[in-house]
Design a protein around this motif. Structure first.
Motif, PDB file in Angstrom:
ATOM      1  N   TYR A  91      -3.104  -2.222   4.647  1.00  0.00           N
ATOM      2  CA  TYR A  91      -2.781  -0.848   4.256  1.00  0.00           C
ATOM      3  C   TYR A  91      -1.723  -0.200   5.160  1.00  0.00           C
ATOM      4  O   TYR A  91      -1.505   1.007   5.096  1.00  0.00           O
ATOM      5  CB  TYR A  91      -4.060   0.000   4.229  1.00  0.00           C
ATOM      6  N   ASN A  92      -1.097  -0.993   6.003  1.00  0.00           N
ATOM      7  CA  ASN A  92       0.007  -0.510   6.856  1.00  0.00           C
ATOM      8  C   ASN A  92      -0.409   0.667   7.734  1.00  0.00           C
ATOM      9  O   ASN A  92       0.373   1.600   7.942  1.00  0.00           O
ATOM     10  CB  ASN A  92       1.227  -0.118   6.009  1.00  0.00           C
ATOM     11  N   VAL A  93      -1.626   0.651   8.255  1.00  0.00           N
ATOM     12  CA  VAL A  93      -2.091   1.740   9.105  1.00  0.00           C
ATOM     13  C   VAL A  93      -1.438   1.609  10.470  1.00  0.00           C
ATOM     14  O   VAL A  93      -1.570   0.598  11.145  1.00  0.00           O
ATOM     15  CB  VAL A  93      -3.638   1.715   9.231  1.00  0.00           C
ATOM     16  N   ARG A  94      -0.724   2.661  10.836  1.00  0.00           N
ATOM     17  CA  ARG A  94      -0.014   2.659  12.113  1.00  0.00           C
ATOM     18  C   ARG A  94      -0.531   3.734  13.058  1.00  0.00           C
ATOM     19  O   ARG A  94      -0.192   3.758  14.233  1.00  0.00           O
ATOM     20  CB  ARG A  94       1.474   2.847  11.875  1.00  0.00           C
ATOM     21  N   SER A  95      -1.303   4.672  12.512  1.00  0.00           N
ATOM     22  CA  SER A  95      -1.870   5.742  13.340  1.00  0.00           C
ATOM     23  C   SER A  95      -3.165   6.220  12.706  1.00  0.00           C
ATOM     24  O   SER A  95      -3.414   5.977  11.533  1.00  0.00           O
ATOM     25  CB  SER A  95      -0.876   6.901  13.483  1.00  0.00           C
ATOM     26  N   TYR A  96      -3.955   6.902  13.517  1.00  0.00           N
ATOM     27  CA  TYR A  96      -5.233   7.429  13.037  1.00  0.00           C
ATOM     28  C   TYR A  96      -5.199   8.949  13.097  1.00  0.00           C
ATOM     29  O   TYR A  96      -4.616   9.501  14.017  1.00  0.00           O
ATOM     30  CB  TYR A  96      -6.389   6.925  13.909  1.00  0.00           C
ATOM     31  N   ALA A 116       0.846  -1.191   0.000  1.00  0.00           N
ATOM     32  CA  ALA A 116       0.000   0.000   0.000  1.00  0.00           C
ATOM     33  C   ALA A 116       0.881   1.240   0.000  1.00  0.00           C
ATOM     34  O   ALA A 116       1.131   1.851   1.034  1.00  0.00           O
ATOM     35  CB  ALA A 116      -0.940  -0.017   1.197  1.00  0.00           C
ATOM     36  N   LYS A 117       1.397   1.571  -1.184  1.00  0.00           N
ATOM     37  CA  LYS A 117       2.270   2.726  -1.345  1.00  0.00           C
ATOM     38  C   LYS A 117       1.816   3.523  -2.559  1.00  0.00           C
ATOM     39  O   LYS A 117       1.205   2.993  -3.471  1.00  0.00           O
ATOM     40  CB  LYS A 117       3.717   2.282  -1.565  1.00  0.00           C
ATOM     41  N   VAL A 118       2.165   4.802  -2.556  1.00  0.00           N
ATOM     42  CA  VAL A 118       1.859   5.655  -3.699  1.00  0.00           C
ATOM     43  C   VAL A 118       2.483   5.048  -4.948  1.00  0.00           C
ATOM     44  O   VAL A 118       3.628   4.603  -4.938  1.00  0.00           O
ATOM     45  CB  VAL A 118       2.384   7.092  -3.464  1.00  0.00           C
ATOM     46  N   GLY A 119       1.686   5.004  -6.008  1.00  0.00           N
ATOM     47  CA  GLY A 119       2.147   4.453  -7.274  1.00  0.00           C
ATOM     48  C   GLY A 119       1.821   2.982  -7.456  1.00  0.00           C
ATOM     49  O   GLY A 119       1.929   2.459  -8.547  1.00  0.00           O
ATOM     50  N   PHE A 120       1.420   2.310  -6.394  1.00  0.00           N
ATOM     51  CA  PHE A 120       1.054   0.897  -6.453  1.00  0.00           C
ATOM     52  C   PHE A 120      -0.463   0.765  -6.513  1.00  0.00           C
ATOM     53  O   PHE A 120      -1.192   1.672  -6.111  1.00  0.00           O
ATOM     54  CB  PHE A 120       1.555   0.160  -5.203  1.00  0.00           C
ATOM     55  N   GLN A 121      -0.930  -0.382  -6.989  1.00  0.00           N
ATOM     56  CA  GLN A 121      -2.355  -0.681  -6.962  1.00  0.00           C
ATOM     57  C   GLN A 121      -2.798  -0.806  -5.506  1.00  0.00           C
ATOM     58  O   GLN A 121      -2.095  -1.402  -4.691  1.00  0.00           O
ATOM     59  CB  GLN A 121      -2.668  -1.987  -7.691  1.00  0.00           C
ATOM     60  N   ALA A 122      -3.951  -0.260  -5.204  1.00  0.00           N
ATOM     61  CA  ALA A 122      -4.498  -0.381  -3.848  1.00  0.00           C
ATOM     62  C   ALA A 122      -4.901  -1.833  -3.625  1.00  0.00           C
ATOM     63  O   ALA A 122      -5.549  -2.435  -4.489  1.00  0.00           O
ATOM     64  CB  ALA A 122      -5.711   0.528  -3.689  1.00  0.00           C
ATOM     65  N   PRO A 123      -4.520  -2.405  -2.506  1.00  0.00           N
ATOM     66  CA  PRO A 123      -4.910  -3.790  -2.233  1.00  0.00           C
ATOM     67  C   PRO A 123      -6.439  -3.929  -2.174  1.00  0.00           C
ATOM     68  O   PRO A 123      -7.126  -3.103  -1.573  1.00  0.00           O
ATOM     69  CB  PRO A 123      -4.291  -4.076  -0.861  1.00  0.00           C
TER      70      PRO A 123
END
Length: 177
Positions: free
Chosen positions: A131-136, A31-38
């Motif tokens: 999506y590698n969410v580490r914070s909100y 889940a990085k800019v430039g990659f397809q969204a999972p």
């Protein structure tokens, strides 16, 4: 002594390469800019099932949040305003990491801020991990082709948020007007 030093250097280089080498099994799900969204599928607060693939080329803003998150509470009215302004051009998915929250908290938040866009429940935290969410809050902007075009970590100004939405729409359609 020289053999031991050479062996130690070789081992150190191999360890460093192993650490920095991307995991081959995870390349498609980065889940990085430039990659397809999972791709994911989650149940909404309303009981409906939602996925990225069902959007059929419509750009989407995916906001990961929790009801106890103070910055999420500050950001919510702005998402409501922008959803009302751009709902015909971009979809909004509010993904609640329910594994870190409560259904009661979600319900209270949805009612307090009168969220009209889909509120999705990530009950096991799997999509948040994907999506590698580490914070909100963490917000992903995905164009109509499914590529991640921007990621906001934390709260951003209303102007910056709207500018990113417009840019995502332009990337997808070529024009916002």
């Amino acid at each position: 002594m020289k053999k031991q030093l050479l062996l130690l250097i070789v081992v150190a280089v191999l360890v460093i390469l192993a650490i920095i080498q991307p995991n081959g099994s995870n390349k498609e799900k980065t889940a990085k800019v430039g990659f397809q969204a999972p791709e994911f599928e989650l149940s909404g607060f309303n009981g409906t099932s939602y996925s990225l693939s069902q959007l059929k080329g419509k750009p989407v803003l995916i906001n990961f949040w929790a009801s106890w998150c103070v910055p999420c509470r500050k950001e919510a009215p702005e998402f409501v305003r922008l959803y009302n302004k751009y709902k015909d051009k971009v979809e909004f998915y509010a993904v609640n990491t329910t594994s870190d929250d409560t259904i009661e908290g979600v319900l209270s938040f949805v009612e307090q801020y009168q969220l009209q866009f889909p509120v999705l429940l990530d009950e096991k935290g799997e999509v948040s991990k994907l999506y590698n969410v580490r914070s909100y809050p963490t917000t992903y902007f995905v164009d109509g082709k499914g590529a991640i075009v921007s990621i906001n970590l934390g709260i951003v100004s209303p102007e910056s948020l709207e500018k990113t939405i417009i840019s995502t729409i332009e990337t997808s359609k070529g024009d916002v007007s």
